[in-house]
Scaffold this active site. Structure first.
Site, PDB file in Angstrom:
ATOM      1  N   HIS A  60      23.956  -8.861 -42.040  1.00 44.63           N
ATOM      2  CA  HIS A  60      24.743  -8.867 -40.794  1.00 44.63           C
ATOM      3  C   HIS A  60      23.818  -9.033 -39.586  1.00 44.63           C
ATOM      4  CE1 HIS A  60      28.658  -7.301 -38.853  1.00 44.63           C
ATOM      5  NE2 HIS A  60      27.945  -7.921 -37.932  1.00 44.63           N
ATOM      6  N   LEU A  63      22.342 -14.383 -34.834  1.00 44.40           N
ATOM      7  CA  LEU A  63      21.203 -15.205 -34.388  1.00 44.40           C
ATOM      8  C   LEU A  63      21.496 -15.922 -33.079  1.00 44.40           C
ATOM      9  CD1 LEU A  63      19.859 -16.728 -37.747  1.00 44.40           C
ATOM     10  CD2 LEU A  63      18.830 -14.912 -36.359  1.00 44.40           C
ATOM     11  N   ASN A  94      29.883 -15.894 -34.871  1.00 45.40           N
ATOM     12  CA  ASN A  94      30.424 -15.835 -33.496  1.00 45.40           C
ATOM     13  C   ASN A  94      29.455 -16.418 -32.466  1.00 45.40           C
ATOM     14  OD1 ASN A  94      28.679 -13.620 -33.723  1.00 45.40           O
ATOM     15  ND2 ASN A  94      29.914 -12.284 -32.412  1.00 45.40           N
ATOM     16  N   ASP A 152      33.690 -11.908 -37.438  1.00 38.84           N
ATOM     17  CA  ASP A 152      33.022 -10.726 -36.884  1.00 38.84           C
ATOM     18  C   ASP A 152      32.973 -10.722 -35.356  1.00 38.84           C
ATOM     19  OD1 ASP A 152      31.426  -8.248 -37.454  1.00 38.84           O
ATOM     20  OD2 ASP A 152      30.051  -9.314 -36.131  1.00 38.84           O
ATOM     21  N   ASN A 280      29.807  -1.690 -30.868  1.00 34.11           N
ATOM     22  CA  ASN A 280      31.127  -1.718 -31.470  1.00 34.11           C
ATOM     23  C   ASN A 280      31.009  -1.931 -32.975  1.00 34.11           C
ATOM     24  OD1 ASN A 280      33.888  -1.767 -31.691  1.00 34.11           O
ATOM     25  ND2 ASN A 280      34.073  -3.942 -31.232  1.00 34.11           N
ATOM     26  N   ASP A 307      23.533  -5.262 -38.207  1.00 35.56           N
ATOM     27  CA  ASP A 307      24.407  -5.736 -37.116  1.00 35.56           C
ATOM     28  C   ASP A 307      23.540  -6.031 -35.881  1.00 35.56           C
ATOM     29  OD1 ASP A 307      26.494  -6.592 -35.608  1.00 35.56           O
ATOM     30  OD2 ASP A 307      27.484  -4.649 -35.415  1.00 35.56           O
ATOM     31  N   PHE A 325      28.631  -4.965 -25.787  1.00 35.34           N
ATOM     32  CA  PHE A 325      28.472  -4.138 -26.988  1.00 35.34           C
ATOM     33  C   PHE A 325      27.363  -4.735 -27.849  1.00 35.34           C
ATOM     34  CE2 PHE A 325      32.988  -3.290 -26.011  1.00 35.34           C
ATOM     35  CZ  PHE A 325      33.092  -1.924 -26.245  1.00 35.34           C
TER      36      PHE A 325
END
Ligand code: DOR
Length: 428
Positions: A60, A63, A94, A152, A280, A307, A325
């Site tokens: 996760h 980049l 995303n 995501d 988040n 993440d 976030f």
């Protein structure tokens, strides 16, 4: 390139190895595992007093390329990965544009091939434009090289769309990664809902905003037989739901982040409203942290994933309510986990390797994560004695947004070898 890694404690839960051993590497492959190996013209890396593990795999990572290159690029993100002991990362879609078609996936893979320090495996979107309405062409994404699907950063709000995603992805044996968040329940909250948010005077995001979606997606996974992977779970309730679903045989796996395992919502006020604590899902309570640690130890939680969400200082040097976030995590994940979880007696080093190497490879179908003759030479050498204070100015990531600034940690990676090449340490 020929290398011999000598005298380290080799830990590989995949093959059951834990002992002092030498490794011979040739042309990106481990060709010999044994004792007292002769250098035979190879470069020798002295690993005496160090621990040698399979290269870490982060499932996760953001980049940010294409589209947000001021936050991170494939070159800088993979450089940070190498410095953090990772030899492979799965990158989230995303970006801008999002990775919802084979052309975008090919772009990332091609850029990673040219500029990446470590292996990059793209995750494709579940829905076109990550808008939650229409499924992407999952088969074509698979052909292009994605190893999972996710919107995501956003949940798939429409349960029928999520059900179809699980059903279709099953045909291609791809995990569907759920960002579990009910945005109506989360509202415009900026931290965990509870006594700490009241004390801080900030709007809260309740645990139920996550748990409602965890429960929904577990029901859909059970109904479809699809493979569900829950991203960044953060509450005791989520751990309980997953534990119970696994007991019933639902095909679910899940991950937890280093920050959710080590920080609580009280730290927001204590840190003077450091916006680097804004993430988040939000940092939760002591009871949640305890449940997450327990869930890791008993196998409910399969993976520790960063993440890694790098942001520019402009996105963070604002009032708490307006900050982006996300936490930049690749540079610090391993020493944080060695210090806090292994040092604290919550996990053994072997279990940590399982959560950061073996299980990530298993869940995402990657042929890596083990140390074996004939296998890919992806290795991380840790110095269990090296003590260093987290200093964001030394981060290789462009994202300096870490709430761990000033923490003294041990277990830093000193050498990272990806496909037989030293990508960090030894003067690199
Ligand atoms: O804190 C977060 N940041 N959580 C997410 O789910 C997305 C991420 C981002 O992309 O910045």
């Amino acid at each position: 390139m020929k290398l011999v890694v000598k005298g380290g404690r080799v830990i590989d839960p995949g093959t059951g190895v834990d002992g002092l051993m030498d490794l011979r590497i040739e042309d990106g492959t481990i060709v010999e595992v044994g004792e007292n190996l002769k250098p035979d013209a190879a470069k020798v890396i002295d690993a005496t007093g160090k621990v040698v593990i399979p290269g870490l795999i982060d499932v996760h990572t953001h980049l940010r390329e294409p589209g947000y290159e001021w936050k991170e690029t494939i070159a800088t993100g993979t450089r940070a990965a190498a410095a953090g002991g990772f030899t492979a990362v799965c990158c989230m879609p995303n970006t801008n544009p999002v990775l919802d078609n084979p052309g975008q996936v090919t772009y990332v893979l091609e850029k990673a091939r040219r500029e990446g320090k470590v292996a990059v495996y793209p995750i494709g979107c579940i829905t076109k434009g990550s808008r939650g309405e229409e499924l992407t062409e999952i088969g074509y994404l698979r052909e292009a090289g994605v190893v999972g699907l996710s919107d995501d950063g956003l949940p798939v709000e429409n349960a029928e769309v999520m059900r179809c995603a699980l059903e279709y992805a099953r045909m291609f044996n791809l995990p569907v990664i759920s960002h579990c968040e009910d945005r109506h329940l989360a509202g415009d909250g900026v931290m965990n809902w509870g006594p700490a948010s009241t004390a801080a005077g900030l709007k809260g995001i309740p645990a139920s905003a996550e748990e409602v979606m965890v429960a929904r997606d577990l029901i859909l996974a059970a109904a479809t037989g699809g493979r569900l992977h829950l991203a960044h779970i953060s509450t005791a309730g989520s751990v309980r739901l997953v534990r119970e679903a696994k007991r019933r045989g639902v095909a679910v796996t899940c991950e937890v982040t280093p920050h959710h395992l080590t920080l609580t919502d009280r730290f927001i006020q204590e840190s003077g409203y450091d916006t680097n604590t804004k993430v988040n899902p939000p940092l939760r309570t002591d009871a949640d942290v305890a449940a997450l640690r327990e869930g890791l130890a008993d196998g409910t939680i399969d993976i520790i994933a960063t993440d890694h969400a790098p942001h520019h200082t402009d996105d963070k040097e604002v009032e708490y309510n307006y900050a982006a976030f996300g936490i930049s995590g690749l540079d610090t994940a391993l020493p944080l986990m060695v210090t806090e979880l292994v040092g604290g007696g919550y996990l053994t080093l072997n279990q940590l390797v399982e959560k950061m190497c073996l299980n990530p490879a298993r869940v995402f179908g990657l042929s890596r994560g083990r140390i074996e003759t004939g296998g890919r030479a992806d290795l991380t050498i840790i110095d269990p004695e090296e003590r260093r204070t987290v200093d964001v100015s030394r981060f290789y990531s462009l994202g300096k947004n870490s709430p761990f600034l000033g923490r003294e940690l041990t277990g830093w990676p000193v050498v990272t070898i990806a496909a037989g090449v030293v990508v960090h340490g030894e003067g690199k």
